[in-house]
Design an enzyme around this catalytic site. Structure first.
Site, mmCIF file in Angstrom:
data_model
loop_
_atom_site.group_PDB
_atom_site.id
_atom_site.type_symbol
_atom_site.label_atom_id
_atom_site.label_comp_id
_atom_site.label_asym_id
_atom_site.label_seq_id
_atom_site.Cartn_x
_atom_site.Cartn_y
_atom_site.Cartn_z
ATOM 1 N N ASP A 27 12.743 8.430 4.463
ATOM 2 C CA ASP A 27 12.911 7.922 3.113
ATOM 3 C C ASP A 27 13.964 8.659 2.273
ATOM 4 O OD1 ASP A 27 12.253 6.394 0.863
ATOM 5 O OD2 ASP A 27 10.792 7.833 0.170
ATOM 6 N N CYS A 42 -2.982 -7.680 -2.670
ATOM 7 C CA CYS A 42 -2.610 -8.353 -1.418
ATOM 8 C C CYS A 42 -3.841 -8.537 -0.518
ATOM 9 C CB CYS A 42 -1.552 -7.528 -0.686
ATOM 10 S SG CYS A 42 -1.107 -8.221 0.938
ATOM 11 N N CYS A 80 0.875 -4.636 -6.809
ATOM 12 C CA CYS A 80 1.205 -5.700 -5.845
ATOM 13 C C CYS A 80 0.531 -5.472 -4.491
ATOM 14 C CB CYS A 80 2.716 -5.859 -5.692
ATOM 15 S SG CYS A 80 3.566 -4.421 -5.025
#
Length: 313
Positions: A134, A248, A244
């Site tokens: 990352d 889900c 979000c």
């Protein structure tokens, strides 16, 4: 290299990845990401990265791992679960993203990746490789998708059918030929739960997130003052945002991790808003000793807390 040897090498690597605690391991052929190139260019041209200027750097390297590792032939993608067994008290607390509950994942994963590379070199011989977590120009989700580890959902996070999306993605890029995995189908269907739930409308259309409108961007990446009049939309998030992912349906399959380094400080789970408002540098250093929250620094976290508390808003 014959297919039997490639398969044997791939099996060894996947078995060692599992032993090191990775949730999944997928392998794809290193090469230019043709499908992602126009998407990335469009996203940058529309300034959806906001002040994350680093996203515009090394454009070619982001799309071609052979520019990062000489002679690269394979991208080994790995997932590490961070879904916690316990979450923060929800009634009187400011929230931080679950990925930041424990120690900074960069260090935890890098150690595991270095062990994996050492294993490959010891078991197979001279292999040139680099590990990525990352912090380098690698399109993690695109490679994990190519390696069959999941599909990129409408919220732009990688989703795996059996485990959801609460995991970190990392790569080991090497010059070893391996057996490659096949991508899996998209299983979002007609669901729009993530789009409907985003309070800042950052998911402007399915699979396209305007990073500069995301709560994570405002609370972590944005160094200037947060725009006025948005505090109610933040829904008490002071570092990152999981909305979000929380909504889900695939995350009903998420199972708690077993990585001791990711266990949270108990104080964090039970802070009250009053305690957050009175946060001192000393308490910050104790609770977030090795945490990714340090990225925002004490001053950044205090800015966010004050913003949600009604100051400068």
């Amino acid at each position: 290299m014959n297919e039997t040897i490639k398969q044997q090498h791939t099996n060894w690597i996947k078995a060692e990845a599992k032993r090191l605690g990775f949730m999944s391991c997928g392998v794809s052929k290193a090469g230019f990401l043709e499908e992602e190139a126009p998407r990335l260019e469009r996203w940058l041209n529309q300034n959806m990265h906001g002040e994350m200027h680093y996203m515009a750097n090394h454009f070619d390297k982001r799309l071609d791992p052979t520019l990062l590792v000489d002679g690269a032939k394979s991208v080994i993608s790995l997932l590490l679960n961070y879904y916690p067994e316990k979450i923060q008290n929800q009634s009187d607390n400011y929230k931080i993203s679950k990925y930041a509950y424990g120690e900074d994942y960069h260090f935890v994963i890098k150690d595991k990746l270095k062990s994996l590379l050492a294993f490959i070199q010891e078991k197979i011989g001279k292999v040139n490789g680099r590990v990525f977590v990352d912090s380098a120009p690698v399109l993690d989700k695109a490679w994990a998708k190519r390696g069959g580890l999941g599909w990129v959902g409408k919220h732009s996070n990688l989703i795996a059918k059996q485990t959801g999306s609460f995991f970190f993605i990392a790569e080991l890029i090497c010059d070893l030929e391996l057996e490659y995995d096949l991508p899996v189908a998209d299983h979002c269907g007609t669901c729009t739960a993530c789009i409907d739930a985003c309070p800042t409308d950052a998911i402007e259309q399915p699979y396209v997130v305007n990073g500069s409108k995301c709560i994570s961007y405002f609370t972590i990446e944005l160094k200037d003052q947060i725009p006025a009049g948005m505090s109610e939309k933040f829904q008490d998030w002071v570092f990152g945002c999981d909305i979000c992912q929380d909504v889900c349906p695939w995350n009903r399959f998420a199972q708690p991790h077993n990585e001791s380094a990711f266990l949270p400080n108990e104080k964090l789970l039970n802070f009250s808003k009053k305690e957050w408002a009175e946060l001192t540098q000393e308490t910050f250093s104790e609770v977030f000793k090795k945490s990714a929250v340090k990225r925002a620094k004490y001053t950044g976290l205090v800015r966010n807390i004050r913003y949600l508390g009604g100051e400068n808003n």
